[in-house]
Motif scaffolding. Structure first.
Motif, short mmCIF file in Angstrom:
data_model
loop_
_atom_site.label_atom_id
_atom_site.label_comp_id
_atom_site.label_asym_id
_atom_site.label_seq_id
_atom_site.Cartn_x
_atom_site.Cartn_y
_atom_site.Cartn_z
N LEU A 1 -36.01 -12.58 -6.75
CA LEU A 1 -34.62 -12.67 -6.31
C LEU A 1 -34.54 -13.29 -4.92
O LEU A 1 -33.69 -14.13 -4.64
CB LEU A 1 -33.97 -11.27 -6.28
CG LEU A 1 -33.57 -10.70 -7.64
CD1 LEU A 1 -33.32 -9.20 -7.53
CD2 LEU A 1 -32.34 -11.39 -8.19
N SER A 2 -35.45 -12.87 -4.05
CA SER A 2 -35.45 -13.37 -2.68
C SER A 2 -35.75 -14.86 -2.63
O SER A 2 -35.06 -15.63 -1.96
CB SER A 2 -36.47 -12.57 -1.86
OG SER A 2 -36.81 -13.27 -0.69
N HIS A 3 -36.80 -15.28 -3.35
CA HIS A 3 -37.14 -16.69 -3.33
C HIS A 3 -36.13 -17.52 -4.09
O HIS A 3 -35.80 -18.65 -3.70
CB HIS A 3 -38.55 -16.94 -3.88
CG HIS A 3 -39.11 -18.26 -3.45
ND1 HIS A 3 -39.71 -18.44 -2.21
CD2 HIS A 3 -39.09 -19.47 -4.04
CE1 HIS A 3 -40.06 -19.71 -2.09
NE2 HIS A 3 -39.71 -20.36 -3.18
N GLY A 4 -35.62 -16.95 -5.19
CA GLY A 4 -34.59 -17.63 -5.97
C GLY A 4 -33.35 -17.88 -5.13
O GLY A 4 -32.75 -18.95 -5.20
N GLN A 5 -32.99 -16.89 -4.33
CA GLN A 5 -31.83 -16.99 -3.45
C GLN A 5 -32.01 -18.15 -2.47
O GLN A 5 -31.12 -18.95 -2.25
CB GLN A 5 -31.64 -15.65 -2.73
CG GLN A 5 -31.12 -15.71 -1.31
CD GLN A 5 -29.64 -15.92 -1.27
OE1 GLN A 5 -28.93 -15.50 -2.17
NE2 GLN A 5 -29.16 -16.57 -0.24
N TRP B 237 -20.77 -25.48 -9.30
CA TRP B 237 -21.29 -24.69 -8.18
C TRP B 237 -20.40 -23.48 -7.90
O TRP B 237 -20.90 -22.41 -7.56
CB TRP B 237 -21.48 -25.53 -6.91
CG TRP B 237 -22.10 -24.68 -5.84
CD1 TRP B 237 -21.50 -24.16 -4.74
CD2 TRP B 237 -23.44 -24.18 -5.85
NE1 TRP B 237 -22.38 -23.37 -4.04
CE2 TRP B 237 -23.58 -23.35 -4.70
CE3 TRP B 237 -24.54 -24.33 -6.70
CZ2 TRP B 237 -24.77 -22.70 -4.38
CZ3 TRP B 237 -25.72 -23.67 -6.38
CH2 TRP B 237 -25.83 -22.88 -5.24
N ASP B 238 -19.10 -23.67 -8.03
CA ASP B 238 -18.16 -22.56 -7.80
C ASP B 238 -18.46 -21.38 -8.71
O ASP B 238 -18.16 -20.23 -8.37
CB ASP B 238 -16.72 -23.02 -8.06
CG ASP B 238 -16.17 -23.78 -6.86
OD1 ASP B 238 -15.16 -24.50 -7.03
OD2 ASP B 238 -16.76 -23.68 -5.76
N LEU B 239 -19.03 -21.67 -9.89
CA LEU B 239 -19.36 -20.60 -10.83
C LEU B 239 -20.67 -19.90 -10.46
O LEU B 239 -20.93 -18.78 -10.88
CB LEU B 239 -19.45 -21.17 -12.25
CG LEU B 239 -18.16 -21.82 -12.77
CD1 LEU B 239 -18.44 -22.63 -14.03
CD2 LEU B 239 -17.10 -20.78 -13.06
N ILE B 240 -21.51 -20.59 -9.69
CA ILE B 240 -22.81 -20.04 -9.30
C ILE B 240 -22.73 -19.34 -7.96
O ILE B 240 -23.44 -18.37 -7.70
CB ILE B 240 -23.87 -21.16 -9.19
CG1 ILE B 240 -24.03 -21.88 -10.52
CG2 ILE B 240 -25.19 -20.61 -8.71
CD1 ILE B 240 -24.95 -23.08 -10.43
N ALA B 241 -21.88 -19.87 -7.08
CA ALA B 241 -21.79 -19.36 -5.70
C ALA B 241 -21.57 -17.85 -5.71
O ALA B 241 -20.74 -17.34 -6.46
CB ALA B 241 -20.68 -20.06 -4.96
N GLY B 242 -22.35 -17.17 -4.87
CA GLY B 242 -22.27 -15.72 -4.83
C GLY B 242 -23.33 -15.08 -5.70
O GLY B 242 -23.65 -13.90 -5.55
N HIS B 243 -23.89 -15.86 -6.62
CA HIS B 243 -24.91 -15.33 -7.54
C HIS B 243 -26.23 -16.10 -7.39
O HIS B 243 -27.00 -16.19 -8.36
CB HIS B 243 -24.42 -15.45 -8.98
CG HIS B 243 -23.07 -14.87 -9.21
ND1 HIS B 243 -22.84 -13.52 -9.27
CD2 HIS B 243 -21.86 -15.47 -9.36
CE1 HIS B 243 -21.54 -13.31 -9.46
NE2 HIS B 243 -20.92 -14.47 -9.52
N GLU B 244 -26.45 -16.65 -6.19
CA GLU B 244 -27.63 -17.49 -5.99
C GLU B 244 -28.92 -16.76 -6.34
O GLU B 244 -29.82 -17.34 -6.96
CB GLU B 244 -27.71 -17.98 -4.53
CG GLU B 244 -26.70 -19.06 -4.16
CD GLU B 244 -25.39 -18.50 -3.63
OE1 GLU B 244 -25.12 -17.30 -3.90
OE2 GLU B 244 -24.65 -19.24 -2.97
N VAL C 105 -29.84 -25.59 -2.80
CA VAL C 105 -29.05 -26.40 -3.74
C VAL C 105 -27.59 -26.38 -3.31
O VAL C 105 -26.91 -27.41 -3.31
CB VAL C 105 -29.20 -25.87 -5.19
CG1 VAL C 105 -28.24 -26.60 -6.12
CG2 VAL C 105 -30.63 -26.03 -5.67
N GLY C 106 -27.12 -25.22 -2.88
CA GLY C 106 -25.75 -25.09 -2.39
C GLY C 106 -25.50 -25.99 -1.19
O GLY C 106 -24.45 -26.63 -1.09
#
Lengths: 141, 147
Positions: A56-60, A14-21, A66-67
């Motif tokens: 992007l908006s819905h993905g976020q 998750w640390d690798l994904i955080a910020g790139h949601e 998940v976060g």
């Protein structure tokens, strides 16, 4: 249910994904629609034009959830209760679709992390995401 | 059953040409056994499967993984007749090995993730779609003579 090691693996990824949601979430949705076209029916406005901004908006939004699940790994039911209600009462996504989303999630992680995506990470994330799916569909009936 | 377009075939064959079956075989079967531990039920004779590192380092797992992917490689040469290609193997998996066909779907999905690890960004949604079609076709062909 999740061992200490599994929790560590989940948090590490998750640390690798955080910020790139948004980016990860958009790619997740794009893979879902491309690989499993029948899922598009659940996202009519989104999947029709596949507008980058909307993806992007819905993905976020999806990855933010998940976060939140990652932050509350020990109590998914409480943390995801509002989302569980949403899925049961409004969205009513057939439970058979969650493994499809999970497969696409695995591919997103694998293709971005590549060699860093160890077998232990894959196992922990599969178990974790399956647990999330169970909670999200638990109130269906 | 599955109709592979020209694009599907190109995506499948070009990616496969870059795959080292020696490495990918063990990786694929190993990941299956770790991520879905109940699949270990078919491999009692393989020795130690007691931990992820034991599984990934097990020479019998690697050898069998290579065997499976080699067979897949043959199928890729004949995508329009997967049922024909896998007919005998289907009978074997039903009559002798008693493998639940669900396991073919799991293995196929794991193979797709391994390909994603190997190819990164090149493993686009479109390429993934072609490969998911491929592994679904193989799983279906392997289950086709079950009775």
């Amino acid at each position: 249910m999740l061992s200490a090691q599994e929790r560590a693996q989940i948090a590490q990824v998750w640390d690798l994904i955080a910020g790139h949601e948004a980016q990860f979430g958009a790619e997740l949705l794009l893979r879902l629609f491309t690989v499993y076209p029948s899922t598009k029916g659940y996202f009519p406005h989104l999947s029709a034009c596949q507008d980058a901004a909307q993806l992007l908006s819905h993905g976020q939004r999806m990855l933010a959830a998940v976060g939140a699940a990652v932050q509350h790994m020990d109590n998914l039911r409480a943390a995801l209760s509002p989302l569980a209600d949403l899925h049961a009462l409004v969205l009513r996504v057939d439970p058979a679709n969650f493994p499809l989303l999970i497969q696409c999630f695995q591919v997103v992680l694998a293709s971005h992390l590549q060699d860093e995506y160890t077998v232990e990470m894959q196992a922990a994330w599969d178990k974790f995401l399956t647990g999330v799916a169970v909670v999200l569909t638990e109130k269906y009936r | 059953m599955s109709n592979f377009t020209a694009e599907d075939k190109a995506a499948i064959t070009s990616l496969w040409a870059k795959v080292n079956v020696e490495d990918a075989g063990g990786e694929t079967l190993g990941r299956l056994l770790v991520v879905y531990p109940w699949t270990q039920r078919f491999f009692d004779s393989f020795g130690s499967l007691s931990s992820p590192s034991a599984i990934m380092g097990n020479p019998k797992v690697k050898a069998h993984g290579v065997k499976v992917l080699t067979s897949l490689g043959e199928a890729i040469k004949n995508l329009d007749d997967l049922k024909g290609t896998f007919g005998q193997l289907s009978e074997l998996h039903c009559d002798k090995l008693h493998v639940d066909p669900e396991n073919f779907r799991l293995l196929g999905n794991v193979l797709v993730t391994v390909l994603a690890v190997l190819h990164g960004k090149e493993f686009t949604p479109e390429v993934q779609a072609s490969w998911q079609k491929m592994v679904a076709g193989v799983a279906s062909a392997l289950g086709s003579r079950y009775h």
